[in-house]
Design a protein around this motif. Sequence first.
Motif, PDB file in Angstrom:
ATOM      1  N   LEU A   1       0.832  -1.206   0.000  1.00  0.00           N
ATOM      2  CA  LEU A   1       0.000   0.000   0.000  1.00  0.00           C
ATOM      3  C   LEU A   1       0.864   1.252   0.000  1.00  0.00           C
ATOM      4  O   LEU A   1       0.591   2.196  -0.749  1.00  0.00           O
ATOM      5  CB  LEU A   1      -0.939   0.008   1.203  1.00  0.00           C
ATOM      6  N   ARG A  49       0.978   4.031  -3.012  1.00  0.00           N
ATOM      7  CA  ARG A  49       0.676   5.438  -2.712  1.00  0.00           C
ATOM      8  C   ARG A  49       1.853   6.345  -3.072  1.00  0.00           C
ATOM      9  O   ARG A  49       1.664   7.438  -3.611  1.00  0.00           O
ATOM     10  CB  ARG A  49       0.289   5.589  -1.253  1.00  0.00           C
ATOM     11  N   GLN A  85      -8.939   5.271 -10.768  1.00  0.00           N
ATOM     12  CA  GLN A  85     -10.081   4.815  -9.987  1.00  0.00           C
ATOM     13  C   GLN A  85      -9.978   3.328  -9.659  1.00  0.00           C
ATOM     14  O   GLN A  85     -10.277   2.913  -8.537  1.00  0.00           O
ATOM     15  CB  GLN A  85     -11.389   5.102 -10.724  1.00  0.00           C
ATOM     16  N   ASP A 103      -7.256   2.958  -7.012  1.00  0.00           N
ATOM     17  CA  ASP A 103      -7.768   3.464  -5.736  1.00  0.00           C
ATOM     18  C   ASP A 103      -8.753   2.491  -5.102  1.00  0.00           C
ATOM     19  O   ASP A 103      -8.729   2.276  -3.889  1.00  0.00           O
ATOM     20  CB  ASP A 103      -8.426   4.833  -5.913  1.00  0.00           C
ATOM     21  N   ALA A 104      -9.606   1.883  -5.916  1.00  0.00           N
ATOM     22  CA  ALA A 104     -10.573   0.907  -5.402  1.00  0.00           C
ATOM     23  C   ALA A 104      -9.862  -0.308  -4.816  1.00  0.00           C
ATOM     24  O   ALA A 104     -10.244  -0.803  -3.737  1.00  0.00           O
ATOM     25  CB  ALA A 104     -11.531   0.477  -6.513  1.00  0.00           C
ATOM     26  N   VAL A 117      -6.777  -0.331  -3.624  1.00  0.00           N
ATOM     27  CA  VAL A 117      -6.088   0.130  -2.413  1.00  0.00           C
ATOM     28  C   VAL A 117      -7.066   0.130  -1.239  1.00  0.00           C
ATOM     29  O   VAL A 117      -6.749  -0.379  -0.152  1.00  0.00           O
ATOM     30  CB  VAL A 117      -5.478   1.541  -2.621  1.00  0.00           C
ATOM     31  N   GLU A 118      -8.241   0.684  -1.458  1.00  0.00           N
ATOM     32  CA  GLU A 118      -9.249   0.728  -0.390  1.00  0.00           C
ATOM     33  C   GLU A 118      -9.688  -0.668   0.024  1.00  0.00           C
ATOM     34  O   GLU A 118      -9.865  -0.946   1.210  1.00  0.00           O
ATOM     35  CB  GLU A 118     -10.450   1.569  -0.828  1.00  0.00           C
ATOM     36  N   ALA A 119      -9.863  -1.545  -0.960  1.00  0.00           N
ATOM     37  CA  ALA A 119     -10.270  -2.918  -0.655  1.00  0.00           C
ATOM     38  C   ALA A 119      -9.212  -3.630   0.178  1.00  0.00           C
ATOM     39  O   ALA A 119      -9.536  -4.300   1.168  1.00  0.00           O
ATOM     40  CB  ALA A 119     -10.538  -3.684  -1.951  1.00  0.00           C
ATOM     41  N   HIS A 156      -6.928  -2.230   2.060  1.00  0.00           N
ATOM     42  CA  HIS A 156      -6.892  -1.580   3.373  1.00  0.00           C
ATOM     43  C   HIS A 156      -7.989  -2.155   4.272  1.00  0.00           C
ATOM     44  O   HIS A 156      -7.758  -2.466   5.447  1.00  0.00           O
ATOM     45  CB  HIS A 156      -7.043  -0.075   3.220  1.00  0.00           C
ATOM     46  N   ALA A 157      -9.182  -2.326   3.737  1.00  0.00           N
ATOM     47  CA  ALA A 157     -10.289  -2.895   4.505  1.00  0.00           C
ATOM     48  C   ALA A 157      -9.985  -4.334   4.923  1.00  0.00           C
ATOM     49  O   ALA A 157     -10.285  -4.744   6.057  1.00  0.00           O
ATOM     50  CB  ALA A 157     -11.580  -2.835   3.697  1.00  0.00           C
TER      51      ALA A 157
END
Length: 79
Positions: free
Chosen positions: A3, A7, A23, A26-27, A29-31, A33-34
């Motif tokens: 990550l 970034r 996008q 980013d999606a 990365v967020e997934a 992270h979760a």
Amino acid sequence: RLLLSVRSAIAADGDLLQAAERQAIDAQVEALHALLTQGDAAAIEAGSHALAHATEAFAAARMNRGIQQALTGKTLDAL
């Protein structure tokens, strides 16, 4: 670590990405992270692979930019 690397790469060379590519990354990365907050090792590994796959073209574009910058102003004789 992945990550942070992604970034950092986006901060340095995000201009290489089209909006849709950004996008998608980013999606992912967020997934990821979760998934890290859930602690499921298999899910984290799958998320890491998905992020790595989503960033392959970006990594290639960054490498091409680096090579181009390294060779700018050089002649074949100098190489």
